[in-house]
Design a protein around this motif. Structure first.
Motif, PDB file in Angstrom:
ATOM      1  N   GLU A 121       0.833  -1.306   0.050  1.00 36.79           N
ATOM      2  CA  GLU A 121      -0.062  -0.107  -0.007  1.00 36.79           C
ATOM      3  C   GLU A 121       0.934   1.420   0.060  1.00 36.79           C
ATOM      4  N   PHE A 164      -0.720   4.734   0.802  1.00 32.30           N
ATOM      5  CA  PHE A 164      -1.772   5.798   0.799  1.00 32.30           C
ATOM      6  C   PHE A 164      -1.316   7.268   0.760  1.00 32.30           C
ATOM      7  N   ASP A 165      -0.261   7.496   1.164  1.00 30.53           N
ATOM      8  CA  ASP A 165       0.172   8.894   0.743  1.00 30.53           C
ATOM      9  C   ASP A 165      -0.037   9.190  -0.732  1.00 30.53           C
ATOM     10  N   HIS A 166       0.631   8.232  -1.629  1.00 32.66           N
ATOM     11  CA  HIS A 166       0.321   8.494  -3.037  1.00 32.66           C
ATOM     12  C   HIS A 166      -0.914   8.537  -3.452  1.00 32.66           C
ATOM     13  N   LEU A 220      -8.084  10.653  -3.203  1.00 26.65           N
ATOM     14  CA  LEU A 220      -9.127  10.298  -2.141  1.00 26.65           C
ATOM     15  C   LEU A 220      -9.796  11.658  -1.817  1.00 26.65           C
ATOM     16  N   GLU A 221      -8.955  12.480  -1.315  1.00 33.64           N
ATOM     17  CA  GLU A 221      -9.445  13.855  -0.705  1.00 33.64           C
ATOM     18  C   GLU A 221     -10.462  14.534  -1.779  1.00 33.64           C
ATOM     19  N   GLU A 264      -3.596   9.487  -1.256  1.00 27.68           N
ATOM     20  CA  GLU A 264      -4.581  10.332  -0.731  1.00 27.68           C
ATOM     21  C   GLU A 264      -4.971  11.821  -1.382  1.00 27.68           C
TER      22      GLU A 264
END
Length: 830
Positions: free
Chosen positions: A309, A311-313, A318-319, A315
């Motif tokens: 995973e 998630f920083d990439h 998603l925001e 994010e």
């Protein structure tokens, strides 16, 4: 393609279930390989063997999003995508395997005016291609997708027959259909080697997954459907398959109460797509800066694997998605998925017969659209394999478009960072790739940069597309309206029309055909008459058996035993391969000499005067008439000048050996100051050629366009006794034309044309523009396109009223079958 523990037991017996011989071995059991096997058996092929290293679908197919859309960038790609969704709609009934296929429709929304124009132009293109599409407002989007925040939606398009499906089950249904047709589908059998003799493979070595058994299958041909292993398998077979795996991210939410079936949703301005599935939402991303994966090789054990995973990439995607679809803020994340998919240097997949070998086929590199493409790609490739000729134009995806250097791993690593994100980027006209640039440079590269050249890239070549003014930023500012270089190109265009311009044509392919049978070979492979004197230039086409155009070239006779074939830069490899495959028993050597010479085009009414100041050569009509070449001195160097033109003016192409290019450029440029010489780029060349009605290969003329219907009958000499396509040309002369290539000019000077805009004849859509640009001398946007004309005279075709659909607005257009600029070609022969 090495397996775990491959070949550790050389004494073991071969698996009895694996045959010793096959007509074709398909390597790879994803959706593409299964589709090829399925379609070959539908054509009656026997001895079809598909080998999968682990389990079917275990590479990329199993984790695909399963979006199935019809509309692609060109008519034929749309035809293939439409076929896929029609096939999947019937596959479950045929095989009994549930495919999960639903025609739930799709919506693409635009958040900017630029994107709105793009998708509305796509909608017009869709109608021209026979796809049902509807432009809808933000309110109508809300009615179809109530959960969506539409406050900033500028426009949208809706396709009701688009849908979604279960990727793995679609592949398994195709595999079952292939088995029902007699194909052998073997899992846990890895190809460990490929045997070759000359330009042909003779078979494949294999080993079982556990390494305990191995063997060899003799094969008439192979198909590389190895997905992200395609590059590696290609090298085993001696062919170039440029692709690179990248990480691809999506999330799946927990079940959302009350959520029902929704259309597939794309919000390209936020790099996102959405799919409802079983009461959950899937959110996927095509982020601008992708993460290449597997540069050191894909692990041997890879099977239904996920990547770590990041998630920083993900994010930022998603925001934006939570703002776009507020219910996501309340939904828990069930799955955060990261899996690899393969991407190619130009975001188009690889299909067809590999140019390096004569029996190695490729179907790989599907750039995250493998599910929606697989049905059509499998159909097209199987027909090509069965008939030995392309069923229709596949130039967009033909593997022969790839240049040898593009298999370089460092190049693929750098380019793939960009290509994933380009799927959802604004597809502006003339948009240039930003990564992996500067690989191929002409001998004039630095001279042009010093003088304000703004470079574009084609087939790896850096080419001056336009020239910036002294205080102008030398870079593109993209738009669907007039871009920042519009006036620059107009000035370059008018310099060539009224005075003299200079541009670099070194990237065009140069192929030398030499040997005792050179004349006889050229007369067989080409439609022109090559029994000409030394120095004569012949404009011609290479035809296929149906009279379609496989290549559009100029051929110069250099000596009794040597010809120079000049081709478009992007098709040099394809054109050379076409000649190699038709060489037969002719005693000739065919050699790429592109890099050996630089070429400067000196074009315009004062081109003769300029050349006379730098050369002692005789450029008169008596010594150097149109369509002839001669050796001359320029400055203190040597050159060969070809009196031809692609811009419709008096002019010469100056061929110079690479070592003297700098000197010749400086000599011409310095003398040019007194003439007001203008440096010009490729955009100028295209705008001038469309005024003159010159055809652009790959757009206006392709393998499915008959040479007579393209208006090029003058270049075909049927008095010759035997050449490829002769019978088809004679037959068309007897039966008459079914289509005519027509030149159009908008009467309103403001709208712009690019290509694929619908042609409206007497109120009805009858076709689309194959190419478009702005005619700066004639004062309006122009295009070329085929109009159905069966049983009609030229006067009847021109007697109609024509309009061109520009982003939903119909604009009146003038039509002509003769070039609107200088129809008698008097300017080029002065």
């Amino acid at each position: 393609m090495v397996c775990d523990g491959a070949n550790p037991y050389p004494e073991t017996k071969r698996m009895s279930a694996v045959p010793e011989q096959a007509r074709v071995v398909i390597i790879g059991g994803g959706v593409i390989g299964c589709s090829v096997a399925y379609h070959l058996t539908k054509l009656g092929w026997k001895d079809v063997v598909l080998l999968e290293r682990k389990q079917l679908t275990c590479g990329t197919t199993w984790h695909a999003a399963g979006l199935i859309a019809q509309l692609r960038a060109t008519a034929n790609m749309t035809k293939l995508a439409k076929y896929s969704q029609e096939l999947y709609g019937n596959l479950e009934a045929e095989t009994g395997v549930a495919t999960g296929f639903k025609r739930c429709g799709s919506i693409t929304v635009a958040l900017t005016e630029e994107r709105r124009e793009e998708i509305y132009r796509q909608a017009g293109m869709a109608r021209a291609f026979g796809v049902d599409v509807e432009e809808i407002s933000a309110a109508e989007v809300k009615a179809k997708y109530e959960h969506l925040n539409v406050d900033d939606v500028a426009g949208a398009v809706y396709l009701d027959k688009d849908g979604q499906g279960d990727p793995a089950n679609i592949a398994l249904a195709l595999a079952k259909g292939a088995r029902q047709g007699g194909a052998l589908v073997k899992e846990r059998i890895c190809v460990t080697g490929i045997a070759k003799e000359g330009r042909r493979v003779t078979g494949v070595d294999w080993a079982s997954d556990d390494g305990k058994e191995q063997g060899h299958i003799k094969a008439d041909m192979i198909v590389n459907c190895a997905g992200m292993w395609g590059h590696e398998v290609g090298r085993m077979a001696g062919v170039n398959v440029p692709l690179q795996a990248c990480e691809h991210f999506y999330i799946v939410t927990e079940a959302i109460p009350g959520l029902t079936q929704l259309p597939v949703l794309r919000v390209p301005d936020e790099c996102a797509y959405y799919k409802e599935d079983a009461g959950k939402m899937l959110l996927g991303a095509f982020e601008p800066n992708a993460k290449p994966w597997g540069m050191d090789g894909i692990p041997k054990s890879f099977e239904f694997d996920q990547l770590p995973e990041d998630f920083d990439h993900f994010e930022p995607i998603l925001e934006a998605a939570v703002e776009r679809l507020p219910m996501l803020a309340e939904a828990g994340i069930h799955t955060f998925f990261n899996g690899p998919e393969s991407f190619t240097p130009d975001d188009a997949y690889h299909l067809g017969l590999a140019p390096e070998m004569d029996n190695v086929w490729v179907a790989a590199g599907f750039n995250s659209i493998g599910i929606q493409s697989a049905g059509g790609a499998g159909m097209a490739l199987s027909q090509w394999m069965d008939a030995g000729e392309k069923p229709f134009d596949l130039g967009d995806v033909d593997i022969s478009r790839m240049q040898p250097f593009q298999g370089n791993k460092h190049y693929l690593f750098e380019r793939s960072k960009e290509t994933l994100g380009l799927l959802y980027a604004d597809h502006f006209p003339y948009r240039q790739k930003a990564t992996a640039r500067g690989v191929r440079r002409t001998p004039f590269h630095h001279h042009l940069l010093e003088r304000g050249a703004v470079m574009g890239e084609l087939a790896g070549w850096e080419r001056a597309n336009w020239f910036a003014r002294e205080n102008q930023e030398p870079e593109y500012q993209y738009s669907w309206s007039r871009q920042n270089f519009f006036d620059n190109v107009r000035e370059e265009h008018m310099a060539v029309r009224q005075n003299v311009g200079l541009y670099d044509m070194s990237s065009f392919g140069k192929i030398r055909v030499e040997g005792p049978d050179a004349e006889a070979f050229m007369n067989y492979v080409g439609g022109g008459d090559y029994s000409v004197t030394n120095g004569k230039i012949v404009y011609t086409q290479f035809l296929n058996k149906t009279g379609g155009i496989e290549a559009d070239v100029t051929v110069t006779r250099l000596s009794e035993t040597a010809f120079l074939v000049v081709t478009p830069a992007a098709t040099r490899l394809a054109d050379q391969t076409w000649m190699m495959r038709h060489k037969g028993d002719f005693n000739v050597v065919i050699t790429d000499v592109t890099a050996g010479e630089g070429v400067l085009a000196v074009m315009g009414p004062r081109s003769r005067d300029l050349l006379n100041t730098v050369s002692s050569g005789d450029f008169s009509n008596e010594v150097n008439p149109f369509g002839t070449a001669q050796e001359v001195e320029i400055g203190m160097g040597l050159a060969r000048v070809h009196r031809v033109t692609y811009v419709g003016e008096l002019g010469w192409e100056v061929y110079v050996s690479a070592d003297m290019c700098g000197h010749v450029f400086e000599t011409i440029a310095e003398a040019g100051f007194d003439f007001g010489l203008r440096l010009c780029g490729m955009h100028m060349m295209d705008s001038c050629r469309i005024e003159k009605g010159f055809r652009h290969f790959g757009h206006d003329i392709t393998c499915e366009d008959h040479v007579l219907e393209a208006g090029l009958g003058f270049a075909v000499k049927t008095a010759k006794p035997d050449f490829i396509g002769r019978d088809a040309v004679l037959k068309k002369k007897e039966t008459g034309l079914e289509n005519r290539l027509v030149q159009f000019k908008l009467t309103d000077p403001e709208p712009l044309l690019y290509h694929n805009e619908p042609i409206v004849r007497d109120g009805e859509i009858v076709g689309y523009l194959s190419s478009g640009n702005y005619g700066h001398h004639l004062g309006g946007a122009m295009g070329l396109g085929y109009v159905p004309s069966k049983g009609e005279t030229a006067d009847q075709v021109l007697g109609s009223s024509y309009e061109i659909d520009v982003a939903g607005t119909r604009v009146k257009a003038e039509a002509s079958l003769r070039p609107m600029y200088d129809p008698k070609s008097e300017r080029v022969k002065v």
